[in-house]
Design an enzyme around this catalytic site. Structure first.
Site, PDB file in Angstrom:
ATOM      1  N   SER A 190       6.449   0.906   5.177  1.00 13.96           N
ATOM      2  CA  SER A 190       7.255   1.951   5.808  1.00 13.96           C
ATOM      3  C   SER A 190       8.686   2.017   5.277  1.00 13.96           C
ATOM      4  O   SER A 190       9.625   2.233   6.051  1.00 13.96           O
ATOM      5  CB  SER A 190       7.231   1.796   7.335  1.00 13.96           C
ATOM      6  OG  SER A 190       5.903   1.969   7.820  1.00 13.96           O
ATOM      7  N   GLY A 194       2.215   1.964   6.594  1.00 16.27           N
ATOM      8  CA  GLY A 194       1.766   3.254   7.105  1.00 16.27           C
ATOM      9  C   GLY A 194       1.916   3.405   8.611  1.00 16.27           C
ATOM     10  O   GLY A 194       1.353   4.325   9.198  1.00 16.27           O
ATOM     11  N   GLU A 246      -5.073  -3.068   1.669  1.00 19.49           N
ATOM     12  CA  GLU A 246      -6.233  -2.197   1.914  1.00 19.49           C
ATOM     13  C   GLU A 246      -7.429  -2.620   1.058  1.00 19.49           C
ATOM     14  O   GLU A 246      -8.576  -2.504   1.489  1.00 19.49           O
ATOM     15  CB  GLU A 246      -5.843  -0.729   1.661  1.00 19.49           C
ATOM     16  CG  GLU A 246      -4.942  -0.218   2.779  1.00 19.49           C
ATOM     17  CD  GLU A 246      -3.929   0.836   2.367  1.00 19.49           C
ATOM     18  OE1 GLU A 246      -4.088   1.457   1.295  1.00 19.49           O
ATOM     19  OE2 GLU A 246      -2.961   1.041   3.127  1.00 19.49           O
ATOM     20  N   GLU A 283       4.153  -7.381   1.618  1.00 11.57           N
ATOM     21  CA  GLU A 283       3.872  -6.228   2.466  1.00 11.57           C
ATOM     22  C   GLU A 283       3.260  -6.692   3.784  1.00 11.57           C
ATOM     23  O   GLU A 283       2.042  -6.938   3.848  1.00 11.57           O
ATOM     24  CB  GLU A 283       2.883  -5.290   1.773  1.00 11.57           C
ATOM     25  CG  GLU A 283       3.387  -4.745   0.459  1.00 11.57           C
ATOM     26  CD  GLU A 283       2.722  -3.412   0.135  1.00 11.57           C
ATOM     27  OE1 GLU A 283       3.447  -2.421   0.040  1.00 11.57           O
ATOM     28  OE2 GLU A 283       1.492  -3.369   0.017  1.00 11.57           O
ATOM     29  N   GLY A 313       4.511   3.547  -0.057  1.00 10.46           N
ATOM     30  CA  GLY A 313       3.280   4.315   0.120  1.00 10.46           C
ATOM     31  C   GLY A 313       3.613   5.746   0.484  1.00 10.46           C
ATOM     32  O   GLY A 313       3.960   6.571  -0.363  1.00 10.46           O
ATOM     33  N   GLY A 314       3.537   6.049   1.777  1.00  5.81           N
ATOM     34  CA  GLY A 314       3.697   7.419   2.278  1.00  5.81           C
ATOM     35  C   GLY A 314       4.888   8.160   1.692  1.00  5.81           C
ATOM     36  O   GLY A 314       4.761   9.321   1.264  1.00  5.81           O
ATOM     37  N   ASN A 341       2.991   3.990  -4.505  1.00  2.60           N
ATOM     38  CA  ASN A 341       1.533   3.842  -4.418  1.00  2.60           C
ATOM     39  C   ASN A 341       0.983   5.086  -3.735  1.00  2.60           C
ATOM     40  O   ASN A 341       1.114   5.246  -2.526  1.00  2.60           O
ATOM     41  CB  ASN A 341       1.216   2.580  -3.593  1.00  2.60           C
ATOM     42  CG  ASN A 341      -0.276   2.417  -3.319  1.00  2.60           C
ATOM     43  OD1 ASN A 341      -1.111   3.105  -3.924  1.00  2.60           O
ATOM     44  ND2 ASN A 341      -0.616   1.517  -2.405  1.00  2.60           N
ATOM     45  N   TRP A 342       0.379   5.967  -4.530  1.00  3.10           N
ATOM     46  CA  TRP A 342      -0.106   7.241  -3.978  1.00  3.10           C
ATOM     47  C   TRP A 342      -1.409   7.065  -3.204  1.00  3.10           C
ATOM     48  O   TRP A 342      -1.875   8.006  -2.563  1.00  3.10           O
ATOM     49  CB  TRP A 342      -0.329   8.248  -5.091  1.00  3.10           C
ATOM     50  CG  TRP A 342       0.905   8.697  -5.819  1.00  3.10           C
ATOM     51  CD1 TRP A 342       2.184   8.199  -5.678  1.00  3.10           C
ATOM     52  CD2 TRP A 342       0.994   9.736  -6.794  1.00  3.10           C
ATOM     53  NE1 TRP A 342       3.042   8.865  -6.508  1.00  3.10           N
ATOM     54  CE2 TRP A 342       2.343   9.817  -7.215  1.00  3.10           C
ATOM     55  CE3 TRP A 342       0.068  10.605  -7.372  1.00  3.10           C
ATOM     56  CZ2 TRP A 342       2.780  10.728  -8.171  1.00  3.10           C
ATOM     57  CZ3 TRP A 342       0.503  11.522  -8.328  1.00  3.10           C
ATOM     58  CH2 TRP A 342       1.846  11.582  -8.715  1.00  3.10           C
ATOM     59  N   LYS A 343      -2.025   5.907  -3.316  1.00  3.95           N
ATOM     60  CA  LYS A 343      -3.329   5.656  -2.664  1.00  3.95           C
ATOM     61  C   LYS A 343      -4.322   6.767  -3.046  1.00  3.95           C
ATOM     62  O   LYS A 343      -4.297   7.243  -4.161  1.00  3.95           O
ATOM     63  CB  LYS A 343      -3.156   5.521  -1.159  1.00  3.95           C
ATOM     64  CG  LYS A 343      -2.050   4.535  -0.793  1.00  3.95           C
ATOM     65  CD  LYS A 343      -2.053   4.164   0.639  1.00  3.95           C
ATOM     66  CE  LYS A 343      -0.852   3.270   0.920  1.00  3.95           C
ATOM     67  NZ  LYS A 343      -0.864   2.691   2.242  1.00  3.95           N
ATOM     68  N   HIS A 398      -3.777  -5.312  -2.964  1.00  2.98           N
ATOM     69  CA  HIS A 398      -3.171  -4.549  -1.858  1.00  2.98           C
ATOM     70  C   HIS A 398      -3.944  -4.851  -0.578  1.00  2.98           C
ATOM     71  O   HIS A 398      -5.163  -5.049  -0.616  1.00  2.98           O
ATOM     72  CB  HIS A 398      -3.218  -3.046  -2.180  1.00  2.98           C
ATOM     73  CG  HIS A 398      -2.427  -2.235  -1.206  1.00  2.98           C
ATOM     74  ND1 HIS A 398      -2.941  -1.868   0.022  1.00  2.98           N
ATOM     75  CD2 HIS A 398      -1.167  -1.754  -1.258  1.00  2.98           C
ATOM     76  CE1 HIS A 398      -2.013  -1.181   0.673  1.00  2.98           C
ATOM     77  NE2 HIS A 398      -0.930  -1.099  -0.074  1.00  2.98           N
TER      78      HIS A 398
HETATM   79  C1  PEP Z   1       1.737   0.523   0.768  1.00  2.00           C
HETATM   80  O1  PEP Z   1       0.653   1.020   0.954  1.00  2.00           O
HETATM   81  O2  PEP Z   1       1.866  -0.281  -0.164  1.00  2.00           O
HETATM   82  C2  PEP Z   1       2.841   0.886   1.655  1.00  2.00           C
HETATM   83  C3  PEP Z   1       3.893   0.132   1.654  1.00  2.00           C
HETATM   84  O3  PEP Z   1       2.659   2.002   2.436  1.00  2.00           O
HETATM   85  P1  PEP Z   1       3.773   2.704   3.397  1.00  2.00           P
HETATM   86  O4  PEP Z   1       5.044   2.786   2.594  1.00  2.00           O
HETATM   87  O5  PEP Z   1       3.208   4.035   3.709  1.00  2.00           O
HETATM   88  O6  PEP Z   1       3.932   1.822   4.585  1.00  2.00           O
END
Ligand code: PEP
Length: 253
Positions: free
Chosen positions: A215, A175, A99, A169, A236-237, A11-13, A97
């Protein structure tokens, strides 16, 4: 021995312009291992979907969006429909998600409408559920997760249900660099699967893939992915860096 095929999604956001997306995908295609035993999905921002789909067209990598509207078309300024996503070769869409739930008012009911519209357009929804730290500490957070699963996937059954991917999640792990322990994650994944079994039957629930997100990095991926009910990761990251994301994919094989 798990029979469900692992699925790793990035997920590049709200990251990466077209040029940056191109460099990232080119780097990834070099780093990725043989993908015969794993599904890999890249979810760039809307603006880069067509470009990324073009870049991965000759590979097994698939493309997903980060959200969509439930209507086919209409006066919904700023929105994108499932048909439009199919038009740029999307196969998946992330829905609900945390967010989107936290900043844009997404609810289980809207996620459900979107999930049904996605399935009707042959898009696989990646439906996110998870608790905040406050909910974990103060509320019946397991009950809340069961409600998220039940309501987000209401009236979805049979073959359609098997196309759904659920992503657990924990919001406090997104993040933050702080992941759930493999045992904490497995406990909730088992709860999600039990909820799916009540709702759709044990046979269907056993076939639905449940990703962990929060994470995930190369250093913790193998242990998390080895858990019985964890069938992949929503990243994500770490999906913004080719070598790290490829290492997570390798850990899933
Ligand atoms: C996400 O946004 O779905 C996520 C899991 O982010 P991160 O891996 O950065 O925690």
């Amino acid at each position: 021995m798990k029979t469900r095929r692992p699925i790793i999604a990035g997920n590049w956001k709200m990251h990466r312009t077209l040029g940056e997306a191109e460099s990232l995908v080119q780097g990834l295609l070099i780093e990725l291992p043989d993908l015969a035993d794993v599904d890999v999905v890249l979810c760039p921002p809307f603006t880069a979907l067509a470009k990324v789909a073009d870049l991965v067209a000759k590979s097994p990598v698939r493309v997903g969006a980060q959200d969509m509207h439930w209507e086919k078309e209409g006066a919904f300024t700023g929105e994108i429909s499932a048909t439009m996503l199919r038009d740029v070769y999307c196969r998946y869409v992330i829905l609900g998600h945390s967010e989107r739930r936290q900043y844009f008012g997404e609810t289980n009911a809207s996620v459900n409408r979107k999930a049904k519209a996605a399935l009707a357009a042959s898009l696989r929804p990646i439906v996110c559920v998870g608790e905040t730290l406050d909910q974990r500490e103060k509320e019946d957070f397991k009950g809340m997760i069961r409600t998220q699963v039940r309501e987000s996937l209401a009236e979805i059954s049979g073959d359609d249900a098997e196309e759904v991917i659920v992503a657990y999640e924990p919001v406090w792990a997104i993040g933050t660099g702080r992941n759930a322990t493999p045992a904490q994650a497995q406990e909730i994944h088992a709860l999600v699967r039990a909820t799916l079994a009540e709702q759709m039957g044990a046979k269907t629930a056993a076939r639905i893939r449940i990703q962990y997100g929060g994470s995930v990095k190369p250093a913790n991926a193998a242990e998390i992915l080895s858990q019985t009910d964890i069938d992949g990761a929503l990243v994500g990251g770490a999906s913004l860096e080719a070598r790290g994301f490829a290492a997570i994919v390798k850990a899933a094989i």
